[in-house]
Scaffold this motif. Structure first.
Motif, short mmCIF file in Angstrom:
data_model
loop_
_atom_site.label_atom_id
_atom_site.label_comp_id
_atom_site.label_asym_id
_atom_site.label_seq_id
_atom_site.Cartn_x
_atom_site.Cartn_y
_atom_site.Cartn_z
N GLY A 125 0.81 -1.22 0.00
CA GLY A 125 0.00 0.00 0.00
C GLY A 125 0.84 1.27 0.00
O GLY A 125 2.00 1.28 -0.40
N LEU A 126 0.25 2.33 0.50
CA LEU A 126 0.86 3.65 0.42
C LEU A 126 1.36 4.20 1.75
O LEU A 126 1.97 5.27 1.79
N THR A 127 1.15 3.48 2.84
CA THR A 127 1.54 4.01 4.14
C THR A 127 3.05 3.92 4.34
O THR A 127 3.75 3.23 3.60
N ASP A 136 4.54 0.42 4.52
CA ASP A 136 4.40 -0.42 3.33
C ASP A 136 5.68 -0.35 2.49
O ASP A 136 5.85 0.55 1.68
N THR A 169 -4.09 -4.32 -11.64
CA THR A 169 -4.93 -3.12 -11.49
C THR A 169 -6.22 -3.26 -12.28
O THR A 169 -7.30 -2.90 -11.79
N SER A 175 -10.74 2.27 -6.17
CA SER A 175 -9.87 1.96 -5.03
C SER A 175 -8.64 1.15 -5.48
O SER A 175 -7.63 1.11 -4.77
N VAL A 188 -6.52 1.96 -7.48
CA VAL A 188 -5.39 2.87 -7.67
C VAL A 188 -4.42 2.84 -6.48
O VAL A 188 -3.26 3.21 -6.62
N GLN A 189 -4.88 2.37 -5.33
CA GLN A 189 -4.04 2.36 -4.13
C GLN A 189 -3.11 1.15 -4.03
O GLN A 189 -2.27 1.10 -3.15
N SER A 190 -3.24 0.19 -4.93
CA SER A 190 -2.40 -0.99 -4.89
C SER A 190 -1.11 -0.78 -5.69
O SER A 190 -1.12 -0.16 -6.75
N ARG A 191 -0.02 -1.32 -5.16
CA ARG A 191 1.25 -1.27 -5.88
C ARG A 191 1.76 -2.69 -6.13
O ARG A 191 2.94 -2.98 -6.02
#
Length: 180
Positions: A82-84, A87, A109, A119, A121-124
């Motif tokens: 994620g983006l935190t 992560d 994606t 939502s 868009v928040q996955s990497r």
């Protein structure tokens, strides 16, 4: 269009599962359990399984160790994409990759967009190759692990899948090392 070529034999793949989490244990690792269930039901073998904290160096160390292990063909990690600030799985994976499989994240994606809308868009989610081993980094939710397995990995880790799959090029993943 993709299909299973029944004239080819199924070739089981040896897969390691790594859960990246500061809070999970073996008793509540639902995402890891989801991956283990999926891969064994498909006929593959679980080569290793561990849980590691969200620490970039620790994650990369396990990935490197497993890439050096001839008994492991594929590593699938779950969590930390994620983006935190905690992560760091994607960064750890990229520390190890020799080559990144850019289209994996794109396809993941697309699959996610069809399930959870914007939502996604928040996955990497990411994938790559190192030491002749495929590495996949998936989000930490059981549903994301199901989606990645059911919609992408089940086919690409099946030697019978046409027009192409990851398994048939295993022998060529390390050909650059043989030239040295």
């Amino acid at each position: 269009m993709s299909r299973i070529d029944e004239s080819r034999d199924f070739l089981p793949v040896r897969i390691a599962v790594l859960t990246v989490s500061d809070t999970r244990s073996t008793s509540d690792d639902r995402s890891g359990d989801t991956l283990v269930d999926r891969l064994t039901e498909a006929g593959h073998s679980l080569a290793a399984r561990e849980i590691v904290r969200d620490e970039r160096d620790a994650i990369a160390a396990i990935l490197r160790r497993w890439c050096a292990d001839d008994a492991i063909d594929v590593v699938i990690s779950t969590g930390g994409t994620g983006l935190t600030g905690r992560d760091v799985t994607v960064e750890a994976h990229r520390d190890v990759y020799e080559k990144e499989i850019h289209a994996f994240g794109t396809i993941f994606t697309i699959v996610s967009m069809n399930k959870i809308g914007t939502s996604a868009v928040q996955s990497r989610a990411t994938a790559g190759v190192a030491g002749g081993t495929y590495l996949f980094a998936l989000p930490g939710s059981p549903s994301a692990c199901r989606d990645a397995w059911d919609e992408i990995l089940a086919a690409q880790l099946d030697y019978r899948h046409r027009p192409c799959n990851f398994v048939e090029i295993f022998p060529r993943l390390s050909e650059h090392q043989r030239r040295k």
